[in-house]
Structure formats: C-alpha cells, structure tokens
Enzyme design. Structure first.
Site, PDB file in Angstrom:
ATOM      1  N   LYS A 119       2.106  -3.308   7.358  1.00  0.00           N
ATOM      2  CA  LYS A 119       2.403  -3.505   5.930  1.00  0.00           C
ATOM      3  C   LYS A 119       3.852  -3.108   5.635  1.00  0.00           C
ATOM      4  O   LYS A 119       4.533  -3.765   4.849  1.00  0.00           O
ATOM      5  CB  LYS A 119       1.440  -2.682   5.059  1.00  0.00           C
ATOM      6  CG  LYS A 119       0.009  -3.170   5.034  1.00  0.00           C
ATOM      7  CD  LYS A 119      -0.183  -4.560   4.433  1.00  0.00           C
ATOM      8  CE  LYS A 119       0.096  -4.633   2.948  1.00  0.00           C
ATOM      9  NZ  LYS A 119      -0.268  -5.962   2.385  1.00  0.00           N
ATOM     10  N   THR A 142       0.820  -1.211   0.000  1.00  0.00           N
ATOM     11  CA  THR A 142       0.000   0.000   0.000  1.00  0.00           C
ATOM     12  C   THR A 142       0.857   1.265   0.000  1.00  0.00           C
ATOM     13  O   THR A 142       1.980   1.263   0.517  1.00  0.00           O
ATOM     14  CB  THR A 142      -0.889   0.001   1.269  1.00  0.00           C
ATOM     15  OG1 THR A 142      -1.505   1.265   1.417  1.00  0.00           O
ATOM     16  CG2 THR A 142      -0.082  -0.278   2.540  1.00  0.00           C
ATOM     17  N   ASP A 143       0.289   2.346  -0.515  1.00  0.00           N
ATOM     18  CA  ASP A 143       0.993   3.634  -0.453  1.00  0.00           C
ATOM     19  C   ASP A 143       1.058   4.172   0.979  1.00  0.00           C
ATOM     20  O   ASP A 143       1.828   5.086   1.272  1.00  0.00           O
ATOM     21  CB  ASP A 143       0.329   4.664  -1.381  1.00  0.00           C
ATOM     22  CG  ASP A 143      -1.120   4.982  -1.027  1.00  0.00           C
ATOM     23  OD1 ASP A 143      -1.705   4.307  -0.152  1.00  0.00           O
ATOM     24  OD2 ASP A 143      -1.682   5.918  -1.640  1.00  0.00           O
ATOM     25  N   GLU A 144       0.233   3.588   1.884  1.00  0.00           N
ATOM     26  CA  GLU A 144       0.204   4.105   3.263  1.00  0.00           C
ATOM     27  C   GLU A 144       1.525   3.894   3.997  1.00  0.00           C
ATOM     28  O   GLU A 144       1.754   4.529   5.030  1.00  0.00           O
ATOM     29  CB  GLU A 144      -0.945   3.462   4.059  1.00  0.00           C
ATOM     30  CG  GLU A 144      -2.299   3.794   3.486  1.00  0.00           C
ATOM     31  CD  GLU A 144      -3.457   3.610   4.448  1.00  0.00           C
ATOM     32  OE1 GLU A 144      -3.222   3.471   5.659  1.00  0.00           O
ATOM     33  OE2 GLU A 144      -4.593   3.622   3.974  1.00  0.00           O
ATOM     34  N   TYR A 146      -2.028  -0.518  10.977  1.00  0.00           N
ATOM     35  CA  TYR A 146      -2.128  -1.203   9.669  1.00  0.00           C
ATOM     36  C   TYR A 146      -0.916  -0.897   8.788  1.00  0.00           C
ATOM     37  O   TYR A 146      -0.249  -1.809   8.299  1.00  0.00           O
ATOM     38  CB  TYR A 146      -3.417  -0.777   8.947  1.00  0.00           C
ATOM     39  CG  TYR A 146      -3.400  -1.081   7.463  1.00  0.00           C
ATOM     40  CD1 TYR A 146      -3.468  -2.393   7.001  1.00  0.00           C
ATOM     41  CD2 TYR A 146      -3.276  -0.062   6.511  1.00  0.00           C
ATOM     42  CE1 TYR A 146      -3.426  -2.680   5.638  1.00  0.00           C
ATOM     43  CE2 TYR A 146      -3.241  -0.340   5.149  1.00  0.00           C
ATOM     44  CZ  TYR A 146      -3.316  -1.655   4.720  1.00  0.00           C
ATOM     45  OH  TYR A 146      -3.256  -1.939   3.377  1.00  0.00           O
TER      46      TYR A 146
HETATM   47  P1  NAD Z   1      -9.565  -7.524   1.957  1.00  0.00           P
HETATM   48  O1  NAD Z   1      -9.632  -7.317   3.431  1.00  0.00           O
HETATM   49  O2  NAD Z   1     -10.776  -7.292   1.132  1.00  0.00           O
HETATM   50  O3  NAD Z   1      -9.088  -9.024   1.651  1.00  0.00           O
HETATM   51  C1  NAD Z   1      -8.094  -9.677   2.394  1.00  0.00           C
HETATM   52  C2  NAD Z   1      -8.209 -11.172   2.129  1.00  0.00           C
HETATM   53  O4  NAD Z   1      -7.140 -11.838   2.821  1.00  0.00           O
HETATM   54  C3  NAD Z   1      -9.527 -11.789   2.641  1.00  0.00           C
HETATM   55  O5  NAD Z   1     -10.115 -12.599   1.653  1.00  0.00           O
HETATM   56  C4  NAD Z   1      -9.085 -12.615   3.843  1.00  0.00           C
HETATM   57  O6  NAD Z   1      -9.907 -13.749   4.074  1.00  0.00           O
HETATM   58  C5  NAD Z   1      -7.670 -12.996   3.449  1.00  0.00           C
HETATM   59  N1  NAD Z   1      -6.818 -13.345   4.596  1.00  0.00           N
HETATM   60  C6  NAD Z   1      -6.637 -12.638   5.737  1.00  0.00           C
HETATM   61  N2  NAD Z   1      -5.793 -13.295   6.556  1.00  0.00           N
HETATM   62  C7  NAD Z   1      -5.384 -14.406   5.908  1.00  0.00           C
HETATM   63  C8  NAD Z   1      -4.498 -15.466   6.216  1.00  0.00           C
HETATM   64  N3  NAD Z   1      -3.847 -15.501   7.391  1.00  0.00           N
HETATM   65  N4  NAD Z   1      -4.307 -16.449   5.321  1.00  0.00           N
HETATM   66  C9  NAD Z   1      -4.978 -16.433   4.138  1.00  0.00           C
HETATM   67  N5  NAD Z   1      -5.839 -15.462   3.783  1.00  0.00           N
HETATM   68  C10 NAD Z   1      -6.045 -14.459   4.660  1.00  0.00           C
HETATM   69  O7  NAD Z   1      -8.346  -6.643   1.466  1.00  0.00           O
HETATM   70  P2  NAD Z   1      -8.108  -5.896   0.061  1.00  0.00           P
HETATM   71  O8  NAD Z   1      -8.638  -4.533   0.158  1.00  0.00           O
HETATM   72  O9  NAD Z   1      -8.535  -6.776  -1.042  1.00  0.00           O
HETATM   73  O10 NAD Z   1      -6.504  -5.795   0.087  1.00  0.00           O
HETATM   74  C11 NAD Z   1      -5.710  -6.842  -0.456  1.00  0.00           C
HETATM   75  C12 NAD Z   1      -4.250  -6.461  -0.335  1.00  0.00           C
HETATM   76  O11 NAD Z   1      -4.003  -5.259  -1.048  1.00  0.00           O
HETATM   77  C13 NAD Z   1      -3.791  -6.216   1.096  1.00  0.00           C
HETATM   78  O12 NAD Z   1      -2.498  -6.733   1.228  1.00  0.00           O
HETATM   79  C14 NAD Z   1      -3.800  -4.697   1.216  1.00  0.00           C
HETATM   80  O13 NAD Z   1      -2.849  -4.279   2.169  1.00  0.00           O
HETATM   81  C15 NAD Z   1      -3.407  -4.306  -0.181  1.00  0.00           C
HETATM   82  N6  NAD Z   1      -3.887  -2.982  -0.625  1.00  0.00           N
HETATM   83  C16 NAD Z   1      -5.214  -2.649  -0.512  1.00  0.00           C
HETATM   84  C17 NAD Z   1      -5.660  -1.417  -1.001  1.00  0.00           C
HETATM   85  C18 NAD Z   1      -7.115  -1.018  -0.935  1.00  0.00           C
HETATM   86  O14 NAD Z   1      -7.433   0.142  -1.232  1.00  0.00           O
HETATM   87  N7  NAD Z   1      -8.028  -1.899  -0.583  1.00  0.00           N
HETATM   88  C19 NAD Z   1      -4.740  -0.536  -1.580  1.00  0.00           C
HETATM   89  C20 NAD Z   1      -3.385  -0.899  -1.650  1.00  0.00           C
HETATM   90  C21 NAD Z   1      -2.980  -2.138  -1.186  1.00  0.00           C
HETATM   91  O1  DAU Z   2      -4.138   3.975   0.484  1.00  0.00           O
HETATM   92  C1  DAU Z   2      -4.358   2.597   0.363  1.00  0.00           C
HETATM   93  C2  DAU Z   2      -5.214   2.100   1.505  1.00  0.00           C
HETATM   94  O2  DAU Z   2      -6.543   2.562   1.257  1.00  0.00           O
HETATM   95  C3  DAU Z   2      -5.198   0.586   1.658  1.00  0.00           C
HETATM   96  O3  DAU Z   2      -3.896   0.167   1.984  1.00  0.00           O
HETATM   97  C4  DAU Z   2      -6.185   0.129   2.735  1.00  0.00           C
HETATM   98  O4  DAU Z   2      -6.218  -1.292   2.783  1.00  0.00           O
HETATM   99  C5  DAU Z   2      -7.551   0.661   2.378  1.00  0.00           C
HETATM  100  O5  DAU Z   2      -8.485   0.319   3.391  1.00  0.00           O
HETATM  101  C6  DAU Z   2      -7.515   2.180   2.202  1.00  0.00           C
HETATM  102  O6  DAU Z   2      -7.246   2.823   3.481  1.00  0.00           O
HETATM  103  P1  DAU Z   2      -8.027   4.145   3.927  1.00  0.00           P
HETATM  104  O7  DAU Z   2      -7.944   4.280   5.387  1.00  0.00           O
HETATM  105  O8  DAU Z   2      -7.598   5.318   3.099  1.00  0.00           O
HETATM  106  O9  DAU Z   2      -9.515   3.730   3.454  1.00  0.00           O
HETATM  107  P2  DAU Z   2     -10.954   4.001   4.114  1.00  0.00           P
HETATM  108  O10 DAU Z   2     -11.959   3.645   3.072  1.00  0.00           O
HETATM  109  O11 DAU Z   2     -11.082   3.357   5.450  1.00  0.00           O
HETATM  110  O12 DAU Z   2     -10.971   5.569   4.326  1.00  0.00           O
HETATM  111  C7  DAU Z   2     -10.808   6.459   3.238  1.00  0.00           C
HETATM  112  C8  DAU Z   2     -10.843   7.876   3.776  1.00  0.00           C
HETATM  113  O13 DAU Z   2     -12.174   8.166   4.222  1.00  0.00           O
HETATM  114  C9  DAU Z   2      -9.959   8.086   4.981  1.00  0.00           C
HETATM  115  O14 DAU Z   2      -9.378   9.392   4.917  1.00  0.00           O
HETATM  116  C10 DAU Z   2     -10.897   7.986   6.174  1.00  0.00           C
HETATM  117  C11 DAU Z   2     -12.212   8.494   5.608  1.00  0.00           C
HETATM  118  N1  DAU Z   2     -13.456   7.891   6.134  1.00  0.00           N
HETATM  119  C12 DAU Z   2     -13.529   6.529   6.193  1.00  0.00           C
HETATM  120  C13 DAU Z   2     -14.664   5.911   6.650  1.00  0.00           C
HETATM  121  C14 DAU Z   2     -14.770   4.396   6.749  1.00  0.00           C
HETATM  122  C15 DAU Z   2     -14.512   8.693   6.497  1.00  0.00           C
HETATM  123  O15 DAU Z   2     -14.450   9.938   6.412  1.00  0.00           O
HETATM  124  N2  DAU Z   2     -15.651   8.084   6.933  1.00  0.00           N
HETATM  125  C16 DAU Z   2     -15.780   6.727   7.063  1.00  0.00           C
HETATM  126  O16 DAU Z   2     -16.845   6.238   7.511  1.00  0.00           O
END
Ligand code: NAD
Ligand code: DAU
Length: 363
Positions: free
Chosen positions: A168, A138-140, A164
């Site tokens: 990561k 993630t970019d975080e 989180y």
């Molecule tokens: P998600 O929470 O939707 O999915 C995570 C999956 O991992 C689930 O299906 C869960 O069952 C599985 N999992 C968790 N623990 C496990 C374990 N111990 N063994 C096997 N499987 C397991 O998450 P996502 O949003 O799809 O993110 C996927 C990846 O991409 C993560 O590594 C996250 O850090 C990264 N990422 C997410 C975002 C985003 O915006 N969602 C952005 C950048 C990077």
């Molecule tokens: O940047 C990549 C990341 O983006 C991933 O690594 C994470 O897995 C993914 O969950 C996401 O993280 P964020 O914290 O940015 O996502 P979230 O959707 O939780 O929140 C997006 C923004 O919105 C953040 O600034 C917090 C705000 N927010 C979130 C929720 C759930 C609100 O204002 N209200 C809300 O109810």
C-alpha cells in the site's frame, strides 16, 4: 463541470468499504456511478443488492490492471472522478502469499494510473480542472506506534511493516509521483481499522462474531494487547465522499474514529453484546471461548490516527462511537446469516491465516 464531478468510477466497489461507498454515493445522488471490480474472494455482489437495479448505477466486472479496458471504460462513461479502493486487503494473507499483493496493489495501481493519465490528457481544460483521482489507503503505511504515546498525522514518515502495508505504501508513492511528475490531480486518504456490515469474515471483528455464535474458539493473537483505532464503515464512506469532492489536490487526509481499543477489549466488547443479544443456553459468557494463540509475525503494536485535518478542513466527523457501531454490527451479523453463511461454507471457514514460517516463493 457539475455533471462531470458526479460521474464517478469506484474501483473495488464489491468489497467491504467499496460497497459501503457505492451504497452511500447512489443514495446521495451521484448522477452516474460505475463500480469496477474483479470479484476476487472478498468481492461480493450480494453486498450491493439494494442499489443493483438503480438506473444511475452500473457494475463492471474487470481488473484495474487491464489498462486498455479501463481506458475504454473511462472514455465510454465520461468519468470525472475516480475513487480507487481495489486492493488485496488482509495482512495475514499477505504474510502467507505476498505476490498477489504486489501484483494488485502496486502493479495494478500503476496500470490504473497509466489508463487514467491517458484519459486525463484527452480531456478539455475545463474537464481537466474538475477531474480527480482519489487513492484510498491505510494508516498501516506509517508503521508501528509505541503502546503508550504518539499518533499518526499527515506528516508522519512512511515505515510499513507487513507485505500488505509495504504494497500500500508503494501504491501511495506511485499516486503522489503521478501528481508531481505528470500533473494528475490526485487526493489521498489513509484510514484506520474499519468495521461494520458486509465485512469479510477473515478480519478480527466479523471472525469473532461468527466464531462466537458457532461455539468455536475466539483467537486472540499474543496477549491481545495490540491496539487498533476503530471506525464504523459508513462514517468512512462519508469521509471518502468529502475527500473525493472537496479534498485539496495533492493533499493527504487521515481518517479515524478516535476509538483506540486493545484487541482483547474489542473481543470482550463483542462477547458482552452477544451475551445480551443472544444469551448462551448454558448461562455462560461468550468470553469463555477466548483463546490466546501464537502472535502474528511482525505484528504492529499500535495504530492511532489524528483526524483533525479532515474534521477542520472538510467538516467531517465520525457519527458512531465504538459502542454504538459495534452493537449495530453484531445485530447485523445476527440478522444476516443469508449473507455470511455462504462465505463461511464456500470461501473461508475461519482457519488460522498468516503464521507462515514456510519459505515464501516469489511466484
Ligand atoms: P476488501 O478486500 O473487502 O475489498 C477489496 C475489493 O477489491 C474486492 O471487492 C475485490 O474483488 C477487489 N479487487 C481486488 N483486486 C482487484 C483488481 N485487480 N481489479 C479490480 N478489483 C479488484 O477490502 P476493503 O477492506 O474494503 O478495503 C478497500 C480499500 O481500503 C483497500 O485499498 C484497503 O487497503 C483500504 N483500507 C481498508 C481498511 C480496512 O480496515 N478494511 C482501512 C483503511 C484502508
Ligand atoms: O489499519 C487499517 C487496516 O486495518 C487496513 O488497512 C487493513 O486492510 C485491515 O485488514 C485492517 O488490518 P488489521 O491487520 O489491523 O486487521 P485485522 O482485522 O486482521 O486484525 C486486527 C487486529 O486483531 C490485529 O492486531 C490482529 C488481531 N487479530 C486478528 C485476527 C484475524 C487477532 O488477534 N485475531 C484474529 O483472529
């Protein structure tokens, strides 16, 4: 070698991004795709219905932390490439309960790397040349940008803010160490915020869509001024395939959609699409449901990714603009109540997460 490259293990393939990757890779002709997922609260096999019976696809319920089971799977399926997405992914949950984030994202990744290295060392040199471990991050991990200026690049130093993102970052460092120390051929990618179909409704965009149509408040943290850089999930899935297949060993690729928006802009954009697609019976706007609520502790102000390297070196480009992707996403949620209703009723009903002032135990 060509065959081995197409024998792929995806971890976390029942999650939001992982399921998009699995659907994409099966469609684009992977000769064997294994999805290893523990099915935690965010894992969902209903996101994979369109490929579930495909002869080249197999789902395996299991834990990345089970080193021996992973090793058996790698051997049994003669895996040539691994894409590692399994993780705990929600910042707010990491504030309430960091332990599982360290367990899965750091220790789990360590165990997966250990199994992978043992397997890699058993391969002949021809197969070793083809082998890749792709870590999806993630970019975080780069922390907080000022609201006015700056972007993350592959050279930006790590500075994670939340449990989180710290977990990561830890996993990224382990993957790099397994490359430098043991010669495991790895590639990494760090992506900005994804959105799109099959997104678990704890994250901003799906939460706001569902709260809006159910007539509930739309919670905006602080004043909604924080900025995220949005990417449509299917664009991310295509980018990940490019990195897995053609990324340079040892390199990192930043992935993003060049679509920075404040959170308030995002919520208002969702409301505007809904006002058009499903007008409220009283003629009002969904914007009237917006509520400013207490901020997230440690809330990073801004993320912004410079994706020039992957665009230049791997020929990838985001195809959806934020406007086209968001309209598709809203339409998908309006059409797929069968997918989200059980999640809202049985797994997470939309209550506020991540405000914890309570003492955090390490247990
Ligand atoms: P998600 O929470 O939707 O999915 C995570 C999956 O991992 C689930 O299906 C869960 O069952 C599985 N999992 C968790 N623990 C496990 C374990 N111990 N063994 C096997 N499987 C397991 O998450 P996502 O949003 O799809 O993110 C996927 C990846 O991409 C993560 O590594 C996250 O850090 C990264 N990422 C997410 C975002 C985003 O915006 N969602 C952005 C950048 C990077
Ligand atoms: O940047 C990549 C990341 O983006 C991933 O690594 C994470 O897995 C993914 O969950 C996401 O993280 P964020 O914290 O940015 O996502 P979230 O959707 O939780 O929140 C997006 C923004 O919105 C953040 O600034 C917090 C705000 N927010 C979130 C929720 C759930 C609100 O204002 N209200 C809300 O109810």
């Amino acid at each position: 070698m060509a065959d081995l490259e197409q024998r792929i293990l995806v971890t976390g393939g029942a999650g939001f991004i992982g399921s998009a990757v699995c659907r994409h890779l099966v469609r684009s002709g992977a000769s064997r795709l294994i999805n290893l997922d523990k099915l935690t609260y965010s894992g969902n096999l209903h996101s994979l219905h369109e490929i579930a019976d495909h002869p080249n696809y197999r789902f395996v319920e299991g834990d990345i932390g089970d080193e021996e089971a992973v090793l058996d799977l790698l051997r049994g399926e003669r895996i040539g490439r691994i894409m590692h997405l399994a993780a705990e992914s929600h910042v707010d949950r990491s504030i309430d309960g960091p332990a599982i984030f360290l367990e899965t994202n750091i220790v789990g990744t360590f165990r997966l790397l250990s199994a992978t290295l043992r397997y890699f060392r058993e391969l002949d040199s021809y197969s070793q040349q083809a082998f890749r471990f792709h870590h999806v991050s993630t970019d975080e991990v780069f922390g907080d940008l000022p609201l006015e200026s700056g972007v993350f690049t592959e050279e930006t130093p790590y500075s994670p803010s939340s449990p989180y993102s710290a977990s990561k970052a830890g996993s990224d460092h382990l993957v790099k160490a397994w490359h430098h120390t043991y010669g495991l051929p790895v590639v990494l990618s760090n992506c900005s915020n994804n959105y799109g179909p099959y997104h678990f409704p704890e994250k901003l965009i799906p939460l706001v869509i569902l709260n809006a149509v159910e007539g509930r408040p739309l919670p905006v943290y602080g004043r909604g001024a924080n900025i995220r850089d949005w990417l449509y999930v299917e664009d991310h899935a295509r980018a990940l395939e490019r990195v897995l297949m053609d990324g340079r060993v040892g390199d990192t690729y930043l992935i993003g959609g060049r679509s920075e928006r404040t959170n308030l802009q995002v919520v208002e954009a969702i409301c505007a699409v809904l006002d058009e697609r499903r007008p409220k019976p009283d003629g009002g706007s969904y914007k009237d449901q917006i509520e400013f609520v207490a901020d997230r502790p440690g809330h990073d102000r801004r993320y912004a990714v410079d994706p020039s390297k992957i665009e230049r070196e791997l020929g990838w480009r985001a195809e959806e603009s934020f406007e086209t992707g968001l309209a598709k996403t809203v339409d998908w949620y309006l059409a797929r109540e069968d997918w989200w209703r059980p999640l809202r009723e049985q797994r997470y009903s939309g209550e506020r997460l991540g405000r914890s002032g309570a003492a955090i135990s390490s247990g």
